[in-house]
Design an enzyme around this catalytic site. Structure first.
Site, mmCIF file in Angstrom:
data_model
loop_
_atom_site.group_PDB
_atom_site.id
_atom_site.type_symbol
_atom_site.label_atom_id
_atom_site.label_comp_id
_atom_site.label_asym_id
_atom_site.label_seq_id
_atom_site.Cartn_x
_atom_site.Cartn_y
_atom_site.Cartn_z
ATOM 1 C CD GLU A 50 -2.783 -0.836 2.537
ATOM 2 O OE1 GLU A 50 -2.605 -0.022 3.257
ATOM 3 O OE2 GLU A 50 -3.816 -1.894 2.663
ATOM 4 C CG ASP A 61 -3.741 8.563 7.666
ATOM 5 O OD1 ASP A 61 -4.346 7.692 7.634
ATOM 6 O OD2 ASP A 61 -3.460 9.511 6.753
ATOM 7 C CE1 TYR A 176 -6.826 -1.787 7.230
ATOM 8 C CE2 TYR A 176 -5.909 -0.943 5.245
ATOM 9 C CZ TYR A 176 -5.811 -0.971 6.462
ATOM 10 O OH TYR A 176 -4.882 -0.721 7.408
#
Length: 277
Positions: A50, A61, A176
Site C-alpha cells: 500500500e 491517520d 480491509y
C-alpha cells in the site's frame, strides 16, 4: 482477467498463509529514498504494497502517518510523483500488487478520468480512498472498477450487518478490516475479537479479509494472521523511517530499518497457520 491482487491471494491460499500487506508513504522522507524503500519491500517479505498518497489533511491517520505525509509534502511530493514511483517500481517487479491509499481530494484535483487512466498505465492495481463512502461510488469507485482497478473498502467494528452489504457491494480485491476504532496506530488489536469480526464479514462475501491498524510485532502479525487472510502494517514502518531521518548522523539507514521490520513481520505471518495447528 485476473488482477495482480487476485493472483497474489490465490498463490497465498495455495501456500496456506495470510498476506503481509505493508504501507509506506510515497515521497517519504524524499522521492529517491521512498522509491528504494518500496523496491526493497518484496524481497523483505511484503506480499502486497500500500502506497500512501500524501495529503495535507489526513483526518483518519494517526500521528506517525500524518507526519509521514507532511514530510513527503515538504520534500515536494505530488500525486504525479507518486505515480512515477509506481512506474519505476514496475521496471523491476511486475508481480507485486500495489494499492494507492489516501483521500479523494488529490485525485479530484488531478481529475478522476486522468488519474484512473494514468494509474492503470503505470501499473497500479487498486485504490483505498478512506473518505469516499458507498453513497459516493459514482465519483471514483465505479469509474475505477470499470477501468480494471480493484476498489478496496474499509469495514470497521461499527460496520454492522445492516451496513455491511452496502460497504461490500462494489468492493473488489479484498476487504480491509480496521480492527480498532479511532486513528491509525493508536492501539493494539485483540486477536480473538478480530477473528470473530473477520468470520462475520466472510458470511457476507467471498473476498479475502485483511486486518490492519495497530499491528507492530511478528507475534501480533502471527496472532492476527490465524484468523485473517492478510495482516496490514503501516505505522510501525513509517515510524522507522522517521527514526532513521532523525538519526542521519548516526548512520541509521531508513531502507534497512524498514526491511528489517518487514522481515520480522513476514516471519510472523508465515508461522500464523502453523501456530493454529
Amino acid at each position: 482477467m485476473t488482477t495482480r491482487i487476485e493472483a497474489r491471494f490465490a498463490k497465498l491460499k495455495d501456500e496456506d498463509r495470510p498476506a503481509l500487506v505493508t504501507f509506506v508513504m510515497a515521497g517519504d522522507p524524499d522521492q529517491e529514498t521512498a522509491l528504494k524503500i518500496v523496491q526493497s519491500l518484496p524481497e523483505a517479505g511484503a506480499d502486497i504494497i500500500e502506497l500512501g498518497m500524501p495529503f495535507s489533511d489526513p483526518m483518519a491517520d494517526g500521528p506517525a502517518i500524518q507526519k509521514a505525509g507532511l514530510r513527503a509534502l515538504k520534500a515536494g511530493a505530488t500525486l504525479k510523483k507518486t505515480l512515477a514511483t509506481v512506474a519505476e517500481f514496475r521496471k523491476s517487479d511486475d508481480e507485486t500488487p500495489i494499492i494507492l491509499m489516501g483521500y479523494f481530494n488529490p485525485i479530484y484535483i488531478y481529475g478522476v478520468d486522468a488519474f484512473v487512466k494514468d494509474a492503470l498505465e503505470v501499473g497500479v492495481d487498486g485504490l483505498i480512498v478512506v473518505d469516499l463512502p458507498p453513497e459516493m461510488d459514482e465519483e471514483l469507485c465505479l469509474p475505477a472498477l470499470n477501468a480494471g482497478l480493484n476498489f478496496i473498502r474499509l469495514a470497521t467494528p461499527t460496520t454492522d450487518d445492516k451496513r455491511l452489504p452496502a460497504v461490500l457491494k462494489n468492493t473488489s480485491g479484498f476487504v480491509y478490516y480496521v480492527s480498532i476504532t479511532g486513528i491509525t496506530g493508536s492501539a493494539a488489536p485483540d486477536a480473538d475479537k478480530v477473528a470473530a469480526a473477520v468470520g462475520r464479514i466472510k458470511r457476507h462475501t467471498d473476498l479475502p479479509v485483511c486486518v490492519g491498524f495497530g499491528v507492530r510485532s511478528a507475534e501480533q502479525a502471527a496472532e492476527i494472521g490465524r484468523g485473517a487472510d492478510g495482516v496490514v502494517v503501516g505505522s510501525a514502518l513509517v515510524s522507522a523511517i522517521e527514526a532513521a531521518a532523525k538519526d542521519e548522523a548516526g548512520g541509521l539507514d531508513s531502507v534497512t530499518a524498514v526491511s528489517d521490520i518487514v522481515k520480522r513481520l513476514a516471519d510472523g505471518v508465515r508461522t500464523a497457520r502453523l501456530a493454529k495447528v
